[in-house]
Design a protein around this motif. Sequence first.
Motif, PDB file in Angstrom:
ATOM      1  N   ARG A  85      -2.592 -12.040   3.185  1.00  0.00           N
ATOM      2  CA  ARG A  85      -2.203 -11.839   1.791  1.00  0.00           C
ATOM      3  C   ARG A  85      -2.664 -10.468   1.305  1.00  0.00           C
ATOM      4  O   ARG A  85      -3.865 -10.204   1.186  1.00  0.00           O
ATOM      5  CB  ARG A  85      -2.784 -12.946   0.914  1.00  0.00           C
ATOM      6  N   LEU A  86      -1.708  -9.612   0.991  1.00  0.00           N
ATOM      7  CA  LEU A  86      -1.993  -8.241   0.575  1.00  0.00           C
ATOM      8  C   LEU A  86      -1.401  -8.007  -0.811  1.00  0.00           C
ATOM      9  O   LEU A  86      -0.358  -8.562  -1.151  1.00  0.00           O
ATOM     10  CB  LEU A  86      -1.388  -7.243   1.565  1.00  0.00           C
ATOM     11  N   GLY A  87      -2.035  -7.165  -1.600  1.00  0.00           N
ATOM     12  CA  GLY A  87      -1.516  -6.869  -2.921  1.00  0.00           C
ATOM     13  C   GLY A  87      -1.849  -5.457  -3.358  1.00  0.00           C
ATOM     14  O   GLY A  87      -2.936  -4.956  -3.068  1.00  0.00           O
ATOM     15  N   VAL A  88      -0.901  -4.818  -4.038  1.00  0.00           N
ATOM     16  CA  VAL A  88      -1.114  -3.489  -4.629  1.00  0.00           C
ATOM     17  C   VAL A  88      -0.432  -3.504  -5.996  1.00  0.00           C
ATOM     18  O   VAL A  88       0.754  -3.823  -6.097  1.00  0.00           O
ATOM     19  CB  VAL A  88      -0.529  -2.352  -3.775  1.00  0.00           C
ATOM     20  N   SER A  89      -1.165  -3.150  -7.041  1.00  0.00           N
ATOM     21  CA  SER A  89      -0.619  -3.247  -8.391  1.00  0.00           C
ATOM     22  C   SER A  89      -1.019  -2.065  -9.254  1.00  0.00           C
ATOM     23  O   SER A  89      -2.160  -1.593  -9.202  1.00  0.00           O
ATOM     24  CB  SER A  89      -1.112  -4.536  -9.059  1.00  0.00           C
ATOM     25  N   ALA A  90      -0.054  -1.611 -10.075  1.00  0.00           N
ATOM     26  CA  ALA A  90      -0.341  -0.591 -11.081  1.00  0.00           C
ATOM     27  C   ALA A  90      -0.838  -1.218 -12.373  1.00  0.00           C
ATOM     28  O   ALA A  90      -1.304  -0.516 -13.266  1.00  0.00           O
ATOM     29  CB  ALA A  90       0.908   0.245 -11.353  1.00  0.00           C
ATOM     30  N   ASN A  91      -0.723  -2.541 -12.491  1.00  0.00           N
ATOM     31  CA  ASN A  91      -1.188  -3.224 -13.693  1.00  0.00           C
ATOM     32  C   ASN A  91      -2.665  -3.564 -13.515  1.00  0.00           C
ATOM     33  O   ASN A  91      -3.023  -4.574 -12.901  1.00  0.00           O
ATOM     34  CB  ASN A  91      -0.370  -4.491 -13.940  1.00  0.00           C
ATOM     35  N   THR A  92      -3.518  -2.696 -14.034  1.00  0.00           N
ATOM     36  CA  THR A  92      -4.962  -2.858 -13.868  1.00  0.00           C
ATOM     37  C   THR A  92      -5.583  -3.633 -15.029  1.00  0.00           C
ATOM     38  O   THR A  92      -6.804  -3.731 -15.125  1.00  0.00           O
ATOM     39  CB  THR A  92      -5.646  -1.484 -13.746  1.00  0.00           C
ATOM     40  N   GLY A  93      -4.728  -4.184 -15.908  1.00  0.00           N
ATOM     41  CA  GLY A  93      -5.220  -4.993 -17.014  1.00  0.00           C
ATOM     42  C   GLY A  93      -5.105  -6.460 -16.703  1.00  0.00           C
ATOM     43  O   GLY A  93      -6.057  -7.104 -16.265  1.00  0.00           O
ATOM     44  N   LEU A  95      -3.591  -7.934 -14.309  1.00  0.00           N
ATOM     45  CA  LEU A  95      -3.609  -8.275 -12.882  1.00  0.00           C
ATOM     46  C   LEU A  95      -4.826  -7.656 -12.205  1.00  0.00           C
ATOM     47  O   LEU A  95      -4.768  -7.203 -11.071  1.00  0.00           O
ATOM     48  CB  LEU A  95      -2.312  -7.794 -12.210  1.00  0.00           C
ATOM     49  N   SER A  96      -5.930  -7.655 -12.897  1.00  0.00           N
ATOM     50  CA  SER A  96      -7.128  -6.967 -12.417  1.00  0.00           C
ATOM     51  C   SER A  96      -8.037  -7.884 -11.603  1.00  0.00           C
ATOM     52  O   SER A  96      -7.957  -9.112 -11.680  1.00  0.00           O
ATOM     53  CB  SER A  96      -7.921  -6.414 -13.605  1.00  0.00           C
ATOM     54  N   HIS A  97      -8.925  -7.243 -10.859  1.00  0.00           N
ATOM     55  CA  HIS A  97      -9.985  -7.992 -10.170  1.00  0.00           C
ATOM     56  C   HIS A  97     -10.851  -8.726 -11.193  1.00  0.00           C
ATOM     57  O   HIS A  97     -11.279  -9.862 -10.963  1.00  0.00           O
ATOM     58  CB  HIS A  97     -10.861  -7.040  -9.360  1.00  0.00           C
ATOM     59  N   ASP A 106      -6.303 -11.398   0.506  1.00  0.00           N
ATOM     60  CA  ASP A 106      -7.284 -10.936   1.483  1.00  0.00           C
ATOM     61  C   ASP A 106      -7.652  -9.480   1.215  1.00  0.00           C
ATOM     62  O   ASP A 106      -8.779  -9.057   1.462  1.00  0.00           O
ATOM     63  CB  ASP A 106      -6.715 -11.062   2.903  1.00  0.00           C
ATOM     64  N   GLN A 107      -6.688  -8.724   0.721  1.00  0.00           N
ATOM     65  CA  GLN A 107      -6.916  -7.321   0.377  1.00  0.00           C
ATOM     66  C   GLN A 107      -6.068  -6.995  -0.849  1.00  0.00           C
ATOM     67  O   GLN A 107      -4.847  -7.172  -0.830  1.00  0.00           O
ATOM     68  CB  GLN A 107      -6.530  -6.397   1.541  1.00  0.00           C
ATOM     69  N   TYR A 108      -6.718  -6.545  -1.920  1.00  0.00           N
ATOM     70  CA  TYR A 108      -5.997  -6.285  -3.169  1.00  0.00           C
ATOM     71  C   TYR A 108      -6.474  -4.978  -3.774  1.00  0.00           C
ATOM     72  O   TYR A 108      -7.674  -4.755  -3.946  1.00  0.00           O
ATOM     73  CB  TYR A 108      -6.222  -7.429  -4.152  1.00  0.00           C
ATOM     74  N   THR A 109      -5.518  -4.103  -4.090  1.00  0.00           N
ATOM     75  CA  THR A 109      -5.822  -2.785  -4.641  1.00  0.00           C
ATOM     76  C   THR A 109      -5.103  -2.607  -5.968  1.00  0.00           C
ATOM     77  O   THR A 109      -3.906  -2.878  -6.076  1.00  0.00           O
ATOM     78  CB  THR A 109      -5.355  -1.672  -3.677  1.00  0.00           C
ATOM     79  N   THR A 110      -5.837  -2.173  -6.989  1.00  0.00           N
ATOM     80  CA  THR A 110      -5.215  -1.805  -8.253  1.00  0.00           C
ATOM     81  C   THR A 110      -5.299  -0.298  -8.427  1.00  0.00           C
ATOM     82  O   THR A 110      -6.317   0.318  -8.109  1.00  0.00           O
ATOM     83  CB  THR A 110      -5.894  -2.494  -9.453  1.00  0.00           C
ATOM     84  N   PHE A 185       3.486   2.445  -4.042  1.00  0.00           N
ATOM     85  CA  PHE A 185       4.321   2.287  -2.849  1.00  0.00           C
ATOM     86  C   PHE A 185       3.704   2.988  -1.641  1.00  0.00           C
ATOM     87  O   PHE A 185       3.758   2.469  -0.518  1.00  0.00           O
ATOM     88  CB  PHE A 185       5.731   2.803  -3.111  1.00  0.00           C
ATOM     89  N   ASP A 186       3.119   4.154  -1.844  1.00  0.00           N
ATOM     90  CA  ASP A 186       2.453   4.848  -0.729  1.00  0.00           C
ATOM     91  C   ASP A 186       1.291   4.017  -0.190  1.00  0.00           C
ATOM     92  O   ASP A 186       1.103   3.891   1.027  1.00  0.00           O
ATOM     93  CB  ASP A 186       1.944   6.220  -1.173  1.00  0.00           C
ATOM     94  N   LYS A 187       0.499   3.459  -1.116  1.00  0.00           N
ATOM     95  CA  LYS A 187      -0.631   2.619  -0.692  1.00  0.00           C
ATOM     96  C   LYS A 187      -0.130   1.359   0.007  1.00  0.00           C
ATOM     97  O   LYS A 187      -0.703   0.937   1.034  1.00  0.00           O
ATOM     98  CB  LYS A 187      -1.476   2.242  -1.905  1.00  0.00           C
ATOM     99  N   ALA A 188       0.932   0.758  -0.509  1.00  0.00           N
ATOM    100  CA  ALA A 188       1.472  -0.461   0.102  1.00  0.00           C
ATOM    101  C   ALA A 188       1.968  -0.201   1.517  1.00  0.00           C
ATOM    102  O   ALA A 188       1.728  -0.999   2.432  1.00  0.00           O
ATOM    103  CB  ALA A 188       2.606  -1.014  -0.765  1.00  0.00           C
TER     104      ALA A 188
END
Length: 452
Positions: A85-93, A95-97, A106-110, A185-188
């Motif tokens: 399960r991977l995630g990358v999001s620009a919504n840091t509000g 959809l934040s940690h 398993d790995q999530y980046t904002t 998208f680059d990070k994803a």
Amino acid sequence: MSRNIVLLVLDTVRKDTFDEYATRLQRRADISYDRCYAASHYTLPSHASMLTGVLPHRHGVHSKNTSYRHLDIADTVFSDLPHQRLGVSANTGFLSHELGFGSFFDQYTTLNGETAWFPDGINISDFLDETTEEGLDKYLTYLNEANKNGVLYQSIANGFMAKLNSTLQGTPFPRIRDYGANSVFDKAVDVVSQTKEEFFLFINVLEAHGPLESVRGWDSTVPNRWYSGKEDSWAVCDGPADDYTEYLENYRNVYEAAVDYLDRRVSRFVDTVQERTQGETTFVITADHGEALQYPTENSFGHRELSTPVLHVPCLIINAPGNATESTDELVSQLSFPDLLTGIANENVPDISQSAVPAEKLGVYYCPSDRKDFWTRGVRAVYTEDILYRWDSLGNASQYSVSTSSEELLAEKDVPREYSEAFFAKTFGEIVSTETAQPDAVASRLQSLGYL
């Protein structure tokens, strides 16, 4: 190896604008659900409904409880998926940690779209929100941390570009770069290129979410000096549309340019993922909600109401399993996404059409309006083949006809009990508030998105 899945959420993209400006993605789609409806009106409850398959009053993530932390993996679609399960999001509000959304992965980046242009560098906005240092010391600490982590130049560039974009607002020069889609998208691509397992990748991008302004490379005719954040969006929502004619025309123009840009950028992302990864990858592209743009048939602005412009969202599948091809105007709810995603994982696209689909609003996150009782009320809706039924906690009930992303009042009358009781296990009065203060960093990010 099982099929990879990408769930790509185009935050705030309404269906009719998508139909007109996202032509590349529509041409590529194997399956298109033309009458797909979100389960709620803004990011927080809508994402929880997509992942759990239940309405906000059941999963408990809404304006009265703004956290995902009480949800477990077992409550979500992920309990039925063997994928990494991977995630990358620009919504840091929303959809934040900090609010617990990252715990599903398993790995999530904002990546804050305003300041995280170089994903490996330290995000200066997040750092400044979280540090206790004052004055020059906080900037020296920022540089020391960046140097210690081997990302000094990327972090300096993040800080420089954030300051540059802030300086350009309201000037004759356009914003230099998008609101985070490129970085996301680059990070994803980087993340999925490194995995050797089958993966489920979640993405959220914010280009169509306000505040909006002209961006270099977007097909907009709005003057570069214009910036939507100069007007209070609540005043636009409450005030007569005639008082904001120019503002609304500019907003719609940049909004359309944002969707056109996303169409180009997402299409390129799909190509890159297919080139860089092993096995088959299916892309499910949708939005968490749409946006009311105060057209003549609309009585609000933004996504504060449970209206058709807000709930009617795009939903299409690229590279569907089994060479399935279909466009359907049957009713579909994002509450069926767990079934859809697990079906795709098993090389099957299930029939997720329904005879009626519900949606629910339990207040709004923030309301400075004098009409607070109206905006913070609970609202419920059920779409059927021909009629939209909608009622609220103030005792109002109406029926509407629906056409694409618009609706027209037919009558003010009670909702049939078969709909009010079939989908909603609690009355409005039975929903308990467990509201707590947001962390300062989250509050700062939500403020930048116009929620505070």
